[in-house]
Scaffold this motif. Structure first.
Motif, mmCIF file in Angstrom:
data_model
loop_
_atom_site.group_PDB
_atom_site.id
_atom_site.type_symbol
_atom_site.label_atom_id
_atom_site.label_comp_id
_atom_site.label_asym_id
_atom_site.label_seq_id
_atom_site.Cartn_x
_atom_site.Cartn_y
_atom_site.Cartn_z
ATOM 1 N N LEU A 1 8.591 2.717 -6.210
ATOM 2 C CA LEU A 1 7.412 3.396 -5.686
ATOM 3 C C LEU A 1 7.607 4.911 -5.738
ATOM 4 C CD1 LEU A 1 6.588 1.146 -2.621
ATOM 5 C CD2 LEU A 1 5.303 1.303 -4.752
ATOM 6 N N ARG A 2 8.831 5.358 -5.393
ATOM 7 C CA ARG A 2 9.109 6.791 -5.408
ATOM 8 C C ARG A 2 9.012 7.315 -6.841
ATOM 9 N NH1 ARG A 2 14.287 7.060 -3.340
ATOM 10 N NH2 ARG A 2 13.449 5.968 -1.554
ATOM 11 N N ARG A 7 0.868 -1.163 0.000
ATOM 12 C CA ARG A 7 0.000 0.000 0.000
ATOM 13 C C ARG A 7 0.914 1.224 0.000
ATOM 14 N NH1 ARG A 7 -5.397 1.061 1.115
ATOM 15 N NH2 ARG A 7 -5.808 -1.145 1.408
ATOM 16 N N HIS A 8 0.762 2.070 -0.986
ATOM 17 C CA HIS A 8 1.635 3.226 -1.137
ATOM 18 C C HIS A 8 0.780 4.455 -1.339
ATOM 19 C CE1 HIS A 8 5.153 5.529 -2.238
ATOM 20 N NE2 HIS A 8 4.604 5.865 -3.376
ATOM 21 N N ARG A 9 0.882 5.406 -0.410
ATOM 22 C CA ARG A 9 0.086 6.637 -0.460
ATOM 23 C C ARG A 9 -1.395 6.355 -0.671
ATOM 24 N NH1 ARG A 9 3.953 11.135 -3.321
ATOM 25 N NH2 ARG A 9 5.779 10.600 -2.129
ATOM 26 N N GLY A 10 -1.896 5.388 0.069
ATOM 27 C CA GLY A 10 -3.317 5.088 0.024
ATOM 28 C C GLY A 10 -3.744 4.238 -1.165
ATOM 29 N N GLN A 11 -2.775 3.919 -2.036
ATOM 30 C CA GLN A 11 -3.123 3.099 -3.193
ATOM 31 C C GLN A 11 -2.463 1.739 -3.078
ATOM 32 O OE1 GLN A 11 -2.370 5.313 -6.938
ATOM 33 N NE2 GLN A 11 -4.586 5.139 -6.911
#
Ligand SMILES: [Zn+2]
Length: 78
Positions: free
Chosen positions: A58-59, A22-26
């Motif tokens: 991800l970044r 889960r990355h920034r809510g996604q």
């Protein structure tokens, strides 16, 4: 390498796995991530290098317009 889960007789094998984070809510799904996976209990380990590459990916994916190569259907369990 012997599995680190107590009581598990398995050994880790190098294989490529689907990694979901889960990355920034996604929810982000990354396919073909090299991992050490136990053949018995399914425990998965990533090397520090792989963890760094996932973080970079991800970044990059949020900093640039790097598009995912495929989209996947995502189902809610409940
Ligand atoms: Zn195991």
């Amino acid at each position: 390498m012997k599995c680190s889960i107590e009581g598990c007789p398995g050994e880790y094998e190098t294989k490529s796995v689907v990694h979901t984070v889960r990355h920034r809510g996604q929810v982000v799904v990354i396919d073909h991530v090299p991992a050490e996976a136990c053949s018995v209990c399914g425990d998965v380990l990533f090397t520090p290098d792989t963890v760094r590459r996932i973080e970079n990916l991800l970044r990059e994916s949020s900093a640039t317009s790097r598009a995912p190569s495929r989209s996947v259907p995502l189902y809610e369990f409940a």
